[in-house]
Write an enzyme that holds these catalytic residues in place. Structure first.
Site, PDB file in Angstrom:
ATOM      1  N   SER B 125       2.442   0.800 -34.575  1.00  0.00           N
ATOM      2  CA  SER B 125       2.768   1.779 -33.539  1.00  0.00           C
ATOM      3  C   SER B 125       4.135   2.392 -33.815  1.00  0.00           C
ATOM      4  O   SER B 125       5.004   1.761 -34.416  1.00  0.00           O
ATOM      5  CB  SER B 125       2.791   1.044 -32.194  1.00  0.00           C
ATOM      6  OG  SER B 125       3.471   1.797 -31.220  1.00  0.00           O
ATOM      7  N   TYR B 149       6.653  -5.497 -27.457  1.00  0.00           N
ATOM      8  CA  TYR B 149       5.472  -4.965 -28.154  1.00  0.00           C
ATOM      9  C   TYR B 149       5.870  -4.402 -29.516  1.00  0.00           C
ATOM     10  O   TYR B 149       5.261  -4.715 -30.545  1.00  0.00           O
ATOM     11  CB  TYR B 149       4.836  -3.887 -27.286  1.00  0.00           C
ATOM     12  CG  TYR B 149       3.685  -3.146 -27.926  1.00  0.00           C
ATOM     13  CD1 TYR B 149       2.410  -3.695 -27.956  1.00  0.00           C
ATOM     14  CD2 TYR B 149       3.870  -1.881 -28.475  1.00  0.00           C
ATOM     15  CE1 TYR B 149       1.355  -2.999 -28.519  1.00  0.00           C
ATOM     16  CE2 TYR B 149       2.816  -1.188 -29.041  1.00  0.00           C
ATOM     17  CZ  TYR B 149       1.563  -1.742 -29.065  1.00  0.00           C
ATOM     18  OH  TYR B 149       0.514  -1.057 -29.627  1.00  0.00           O
ATOM     19  N   LYS B 153       4.778  -5.714 -33.255  1.00  0.00           N
ATOM     20  CA  LYS B 153       4.144  -4.848 -34.250  1.00  0.00           C
ATOM     21  C   LYS B 153       4.960  -4.816 -35.544  1.00  0.00           C
ATOM     22  O   LYS B 153       4.402  -4.845 -36.639  1.00  0.00           O
ATOM     23  CB  LYS B 153       3.968  -3.428 -33.688  1.00  0.00           C
ATOM     24  CG  LYS B 153       2.860  -3.314 -32.647  1.00  0.00           C
ATOM     25  CD  LYS B 153       1.481  -3.556 -33.253  1.00  0.00           C
ATOM     26  CE  LYS B 153       0.342  -3.313 -32.278  1.00  0.00           C
ATOM     27  NZ  LYS B 153      -0.970  -3.715 -32.851  1.00  0.00           N
TER      28      LYS B 153
END
Lengths: 327, 327
Positions: B125, B149, B153
């Protein structure tokens, strides 16, 4: 204050603890206790003004980190790691010690709760960078490690930043240059020659130079490495922001410049003990290593290293050879 | 070939499987079986020329990944993740699913051995980037995530590269732009309005624009996202080298340009359904997001996205609205 040093039996850990013993304080606070954890027992410095506790444990084992953190040390210096060669040779062990061990430590701190928020100093490495890179690597250059060790250190940096951002601890990551002149006996690390060609001749012993003298590399003395730890442990982290890991300053020079510095400091007779025996394997490994950095942020935040290789040699002679050498 | 899709019940996973069902093949090879894993049961496409198997499991549980890998799928597409908001709200769950789940998967593949070396496509992402950054983020810009998050990632990217370098699998990581126009109903994600202001008016429903129309962002259609997966699954990875994760191409535009494109494609009446209701909280969140990229490597390696926002709207009308909309 109580300081926990993980990897306290290693060269940098030992020197950091020796400095604490000499200073008796850190950042203006009296050091009351130092706990030195490692997989082998750390030796106490000759005279310590504080309680010294050597703990033998393996942080990669579930629950071991909790035991170390239970006493709520004010400062945690995390130097513990499997080195590059071993992490590459033993994939499982590298991830277990360098990744799981670090994560266990961070989790143990987080789970104490109740307002406990120690300073955590994490030693990373320029191995987080992988070729090709610019001649002078900038602070915003991406980390694309080419070893499992570098991968594990880069992951540790990310975790350090996230745990700090979430307020679980107050972390500072420092990417150490190659520590030179490394004391002790020659080892088989591919980087060993950078130190060997200075240390051995000063002891009256021949040393092998396996690469071209045009090889450029990034150095700081053990004394500077300890200085980085002290500064990272005591600095105002308000100025760092969320980018918690910094490339430390160092001195970039070629092997030819290292030799020239040795000539100036110690004379032609000492330099004559360097024997050129090219080794294409080591030459190949070293070709993929960073050569130079532009560590703007660390310099702005007050980290300091040597500004010449002669200075690095003089530090070695002062700190390791009682000011003298074999002419 | 047998394809395993982790997170197969999600929007992108579902669309990827629908495309496989339509094409019947991938990279010239007949698709014989698709296993769609998720925490909820994935629905089979209307007609499948292959065996379709929906597996409900939680990869963060020790041993679950081994079960999925036991049948040695030729291609593994790893889309499974806890989204940004939830990973931020539930620290443990985010790390368990997004980090441990990914590591369990990679370890399960490694431990098969015996020459098993599947292609692994990992969706990352643009959340791996954290402000401040350049207006146009270059491929060599560093990853300093500002969410758990994004951290998870970025760690996944590092593991993907190391496991690929060691030869345990053949990994390609793709950093998706914001997928727009996202089908379905409005959700409460801070990024939801980028899609809401197009999708809802085309359905004859009013939509709220909570930010200034000068906000710039980075978009690609669901069709392009599926195209990225297909290309990552079939490309020659010899050309990638050790830097296994690529920022995908996208189209950068302001909200004003999105609205202008909607006007051109659908007319003034549709645009009139966009209601400006400023929300300083969402404005603040969005201010920290990347606005534009220069994804040179992905473009050179053959990844393609839309080249205008009008094209993104037309793709939505074709793929989701059977070519029509409410005037």
């Amino acid at each position: 204050m109580h300081i926990l040093v993980l990897g306290g039996a290693g060269m940098v850990g030992r020197k950091f603890i020796e400095r604490l013993a000499r200073d008796g304080e850190l950042g203006g606070k009296t050091v009351s206790k130092v706990t030195a954890q490692d997989v082998v027992a750390a030796h106490a410095p000759a005279a310590t003004p504080f309680i010294f506790d050597a703990v033998v444990s393996d942080m990669s084992i579930e629950g071991e980190a909790e035991v170390l953190i239970a006493s709520r040390p004010d400062l945690i210096v995390h130097l513990a790691a499997i080195v590059s060669g071993e992490a590459e040779a033993d994939f499982d062990k590298g991830y277990r010690i360098n990744l799981d061990g670090t994560r266990h430590l961070f989790e143990a701190i987080r789970k104490v709760g109740g307002g406990y928020k120690p300073r955590v100093v994490f030693t990373s490495s320029i191995a987080v960078f992988g070729a090709p890179f610019h001649d002078k690597i900038e602070d915003e250059f991406f980390t694309t490690p080419l070893t499992s060790y570098g991968t594990q250190k880069a992951i540790g940096e990310l975790l350090l930043a996230d745990y700090s951002r979430r307020g679980f601890f107050d972390g500072v990551g420092i990417r150490l240059p190659t520590v030179c002149v490394r004391p002790g006996t020659p080892n088989k690390a591919a980087s060993g020659f950078f130190s060997n060609i200075i240390r051995e001749p000063l002891n009256g012993i021949d040393a092998v130079l396996p690469v071209s003298d045009q090889v450029r590399h990034w150095h700081a003395s053990p004394r500077s490495a300890v200085g980085f730890l002290v500064h990272a442990a005591t600095m105002d982290t308000g100025a760092i922001g969320p980018r918690r890991t910094l490339t430390m300053p160092g001195y970039s020079c070629t092997v030819a410049e290292q030799i020239e510095a040795l000539r100036k400091v110690a004379g032609e007779g000492v330099v004559a003990r360097i024997k050129r025996v090219p080794d294409p394997v080591i030459d190949g490994i070293v070709a993929g290593w960073p050569r130079n950095f532009n560590p703007q942020r660390a310099l702005q935040l007050g980290f300091k290293a040597e500004s010449s290789f002669e200075e690095i040699i003089r530090v070695h002679i002062e700190d390791e050879l009682h000011g003298t050498f074999v002419k």
